[in-house]
Write a protein that holds these residues in place. Structure first.
Motif, PDB file in Angstrom:
ATOM      1  N   VAL A 138       2.946   1.741  -3.401  1.00 38.43           N
ATOM      2  CA  VAL A 138       2.115   2.153  -4.539  1.00 38.43           C
ATOM      3  C   VAL A 138       1.647   3.599  -4.385  1.00 38.43           C
ATOM      4  N   ILE A 139       1.192   3.954  -3.187  1.00 36.08           N
ATOM      5  CA  ILE A 139       0.614   5.299  -3.037  1.00 36.08           C
ATOM      6  C   ILE A 139       1.730   6.348  -3.096  1.00 36.08           C
ATOM      7  N   ALA A 157       0.835  -1.204   0.000  1.00 35.26           N
ATOM      8  CA  ALA A 157       0.000   0.000   0.000  1.00 35.26           C
ATOM      9  C   ALA A 157       0.866   1.249   0.000  1.00 35.26           C
ATOM     10  N   LEU A 170       2.627   6.867  -6.678  1.00 39.04           N
ATOM     11  CA  LEU A 170       1.552   7.637  -7.326  1.00 39.04           C
ATOM     12  C   LEU A 170       1.694   9.122  -7.000  1.00 39.04           C
TER      13      LEU A 170
END
Lengths: 264, 203
Positions: free
Chosen positions: A125-126, A122, A129
């Motif tokens: 990935v964030i 988590a 991004l």
């Protein structure tokens, strides 16, 4: 525009905000890279490789020009949301006991592993991004998505939303100030909830009336149902290099995962 | 209420993405160019409203208001809430990338259901409209937590405890959203009842 939506400090003269090498890259490449990273990392399962992916995302942070403190704080805020699940998992996953708490609670090795896996995925990935896409001006993000063949109506909706978030935020702040001037103090009671509900209702009413004026103004300027997308996206040599390097990095992650899973 | 990347099983993630894409397509079909300004500004309003923190007991919750979004936007709630979630993930770091579809479905589907079931009752107006608004506000949150719980439960039995906890933790949120939505509906009906007819096909 849209200060609420930008992590980077306002940067006069630059179309995309703060400095950093990532800013020169084509928005389309950044969106695709972040999406590919998300798909690959979600598919990984071995902890060392996931840790490497998280480190890779962290290593990109200085290149983005984002302020590290606030960005990481936002990431930790997200961890606050999932903390409960992560804490529960070791105790609800069946497997070999790793840790026994007073009171008979048993944390299993498999559960701890799963919690670590989710936390690493988590966050990696964030963070990637936010680094690759969160550094874009929201309007450029809309243009990039349009060029990537997202439905035009959806892109127009996004552009309208981005445009008016800041306006409505200012309106919300003004209304709250007016309420404070009339001695409104929020508390955990029905009066507060009803007042805030009326505030929300009023905001929606004003938003609708504003949109009627916007439509009139657009028609007055010859709106025919198409909003031209003015942008200057160009995919150059630097973007190709970034694409190749990023793809190689993802390939390495996949290769390591396959090797580690086979060894296990 | 956001689910993050890496928590769900692949079939759940893919199923959520497909369902969300379908919902967004339906919503975009209802959203003609004439209605894009209204949908866009209302979507921004819901985004700002979701940043409002409401005190409850010793802590505070942030609003979701998907019931109200469904009542006002109908199927257009799907693209509107998707845009909100996309912006939150990209610029605030809430939620995730691969789970964007699942999260959109979990929040927008209850909104659409509330809009379809309770919308006609509210458009009729009258003394009971506010009560139906309150029911809608609570129902949307209940359905959303239920969807989140189902997604977690489908991904493995070890998530069951977390799923139950999510549902229980949101019961006070349902109460708050019920009172707020009732107040918002009753005010909007008095000031500008057209708010509930924005996305209607026959006008």
């Amino acid at each position: 525009m849209a200060h609420l939506l930008s992590l980077a400090p306002p940067h006069p003269g630059g179309a995309t905000g703060g400095p950093g090498p990532i800013h020169g890259l084509d928005p389309r490449g950044r969106v695709l890279a972040a999406a590919a990273f998300a798909v690959v990392v979600t598919g990984l399962s071995s902890l060392p490789v996931l840790a490497l992916a998280a480190v890779a995302a962290l290593a990109m942070l200085p290149l983005s020009g984002l302020p590290p403190g606030p960005t990481l704080r936002r990431m930790v805020m997200m961890d606050g949301f999932i903390l409960v699940m992560l804490v529960l998992l070791p105790f609800t996953t069946p497997g070999t006991p790793a840790l026994i708490l007073p009171g008979g609670l048993v944390a299993t090795r498999e559960g701890l592993r799963l919690a670590a896996e989710i936390a690493l995925t988590a966050n990696a990935v964030i963070l990637m991004l936010m680094v690759l896409v969160g550094t874009l001006d929201p309007v450029r993000l809309g243009h990039a998505l349009a060029r990537l063949r997202l439905p035009l109506r959806l892109v127009h909706l996004l552009l309208f939303t981005v445009r008016y978030i800041e306006v409505l935020r200012a309106e919300y702040d003004r209304t709250r100030q007016a309420m404070r001037a009339r001695a409104f103090r929020p508390g955990s009671n029905r009066h507060t909830w009803v007042s805030l509900g009326q505030l929300v209702g009023m905001m929606l009413v004003r938003a609708l009336e504003r949109s009627e004026r916007i439509l009139q103004a657009m028609k007055c300027r010859g709106f025919t149902g198409q909003i031209p997308l003015l942008d200057d996206l160009s995919f150059g040599a630097g973007d190709r290099l970034f694409g190749v390097l990023f793809a190689l990095a993802l390939g390495c992650l996949i290769a390591m995962e396959v090797a580690l899973v086979r060894a296990a | 209420m956001h689910i993050v990347d890496g928590a769900l099983a692949n079939p759940v993630v893919i199923g959520g993405a497909v369902a969300a894409a379908g919902g967004i397509a339906l919503g975009l079909r209802a959203m003609t160019m004439e209605r894009i300004p209204a949908a866009g500004v209302l979507s921004a309003a819901f985004f700002v409203a979701s940043l409002v923190h409401v005190p409850i007991g010793p802590s505070s919750v942030h609003l979701i208001l998907n019931g109200m979004a469904g009542l006002v936007l109908g199927w257009a709630a799907f693209p509107a809430l998707f845009v909100g979630l996309l912006l939150q993930a990209v610029f605030f770091g809430f939620g995730g990338v691969t789970v964007l579809g699942v999260n959109t479905f979990n929040i927008a589907m209850p909104a659409v259901i509330v809009g379809l079931v309770l919308g006609p009752l509210i458009r009729r107006g009258g003394a009971h409209a506010a009560i139906w608004g309150g029911v809608g506000g609570a129902l949307a949150i209940a359905l959303t937590t239920l969807c989140v719980a189902i997604c977690l439960a489908l991904s493995g039995d070890q998530f069951l405890a977390a799923a139950k906890l999510v549902f229980l933790a949101h019961i006070p949120v349902m109460a708050v959203e019920a009172v707020l939505t009732a107040a918002a509906v009753s005010l909007a009906l008095r000031v500008k009842p057209e708010l509930f007819h924005v996305m209607e096909t026959t006008r």
